[in-house]
Every structure is written in structure tokens, then in C-alpha cells.
Enzyme design. Sequence first.
Site, PDB file in Angstrom:
ATOM      1  N   TYR A 176      12.370  -0.949  -3.533  1.00  0.00           N
ATOM      2  CA  TYR A 176      12.045   0.466  -3.694  1.00  0.00           C
ATOM      3  C   TYR A 176      13.267   1.229  -4.190  1.00  0.00           C
ATOM      4  CZ  TYR A 176       7.613   0.027  -1.139  1.00  0.00           C
ATOM      5  OH  TYR A 176       6.339  -0.309  -0.748  1.00  0.00           O
TER       6      TYR A 176
ATOM      7  N   ARG B 187       0.850  -1.193   0.000  1.00  0.00           N
ATOM      8  CA  ARG B 187       0.000   0.000   0.000  1.00  0.00           C
ATOM      9  C   ARG B 187       0.887   1.245   0.000  1.00  0.00           C
ATOM     10  NH1 ARG B 187      -4.459  -1.508   4.703  1.00  0.00           N
ATOM     11  NH2 ARG B 187      -5.472  -3.243   3.608  1.00  0.00           N
TER      12      ARG B 187
ATOM     13  N   ASP C  21       2.043   5.059  -0.098  1.00  0.00           N
ATOM     14  CA  ASP C  21       1.452   6.247   0.521  1.00  0.00           C
ATOM     15  C   ASP C  21       1.072   7.294  -0.514  1.00  0.00           C
ATOM     16  OD1 ASP C  21       1.828   5.183   3.044  1.00  0.00           O
ATOM     17  OD2 ASP C  21       3.749   6.197   3.366  1.00  0.00           O
TER      18      ASP C  21
ATOM     19  N   ARG D  21      11.081   6.166   3.637  1.00  0.00           N
ATOM     20  CA  ARG D  21      11.175   7.624   3.684  1.00  0.00           C
ATOM     21  C   ARG D  21      11.885   8.094   4.948  1.00  0.00           C
ATOM     22  NH1 ARG D  21       5.304   9.689   3.067  1.00  0.00           N
ATOM     23  NH2 ARG D  21       6.365  11.662   3.527  1.00  0.00           N
TER      24      ARG D  21
END
Length: 250
Positions: free
Chosen positions: A111, A50, A52, A198
Site C-alpha cells: 500500500y 477488500r 474500504d 489508515r
Amino acid sequence: MPRYKLTVEYFGTPYHGWQSQLDGMGVQDAVEKAIEKFSGERVKVQAAGRTDSGVHATGQVIHLDLSKEWDPYRISEAMNHHLKPHPIVITAYEAVPNSFEARFSALARHYEFIILNRKARPAIMRNRVWHVPHDLDAAKMHEAAQLILGKHDFTTFRASLCQANSPIRSLDRLDVERRGDMIHIFASARSFLHNQVRSMVGSLVEVGRDRWTPADFRAALDAADRSACGPVSPPDGLYLIGVDYPPLDA
């Protein structure tokens, strides 16, 4: 019911993340509406992760079940037609066994975070990179990143509202590479905590600016305390670039 695996690419800036939203502004909402338009069925799709609000994807993976068999290519073509003008496309497709699950079958998620490191703000890359105008030492950032590989308590790099049952995760890769004005950060793990990438990137930038040493970065992890985290990066430069699965015949 026949099950299909699709790879989805999307530009996340206009959306409130992947997950379906009451206002219909989740990427999932657009995908499910496209499915309904060609199939006549209202289905809920399951995604590998999921992402952001504002986060992008080049390799998001989903699965869906339909009541009848379709040529996977036709599913892809129909969805891409009905997804216009959304910045969302299906890039790969295949029929899979019912044992396949986009989320729970995943072995690793990958990522990439892109930083534009120059004085001038981005024009073409606006909303696609994090603009950091201060000089960054990418080599020192990479040195720091290697200090937190492995299995640890990642509470420091976990959002305060993270719903995961445990903060323990195994980080398999965290590499920092400079390519001209761009700094690319690659992170791989079986799973990540909410805002983990992040948070790690924001703290690595503190190292790159010489505000932290690599040892400070490791100490922040060891503190297992959210208050020890550096500033969290914006979502703009973050991309879900791939998900690994076991062979479908395994």
C-alpha cells in the site's frame, strides 16, 4: 473452467469499497457487470484485498472463471469497453492455473498513502490525497515507523469491527518519504487488519506534528488497545499498489 488473473486500477471515491453492495456501488459490482456484458455469464470474482470506501487501487488483483476459453487480451479489451464511464480499468491480464487464487495465493500486499503537506488545500489532487496543513516532520515519522516492524499484536491499529481471527500480523515495511509537499508512506505485509494502514498513518501524523514521540508510537502498539490509537486517517490518500505471488509454475 479456464481461470484468468486481472490487474485492476480504480478511483475509489464514488464507491463503497471493493466489495459488492446491495445498492450496486461496490467496485466489484461494476467489474462483474462488465464481465456479464461481454461473456453472458454471471460470475463472482475474487480479489486480493477488500479496499474500504474511498480507497483507490493501482494494483488490485482479481481472478475469475469462465465456461470457455478466451484470449486474455480480449477479456481485458471487452471489460474496459463495458466499464466506461466508470473510473475502473484493467491494466494487465493473463490465463492462470486453477490453483491460483487472488486472495489466498498472495505472498504480500503493498500500500501507498499520500499526504499533501502544505497550507493550501488540494485542487487537482482533491480526493486523491490527505491534506494536512500543519507542518510534519517526515524524518521523525519514519523513525517511529521503524519501531513497529516485525511480528506483533496490532490490536491498537485494528478497526473495532475487524473480523480477522487474530490481531497478530508481520509488518515487513513501513517507510515515510518526503517529496516536496508530498509525504509518501509505504506499507507492506502478507496481510493487513481492517483499517490497519489508515490507523498507523493517523498515528504517524501525531508524531509528525510533535504531539507524540517515536517512543509514544511504539507504546501505542504495545498497549494492544484500540483506545491508544491516534485519529484514523481518511481513505482519500490510500492506494493498493501491488500484490506479490509465487511463480505460476511453482
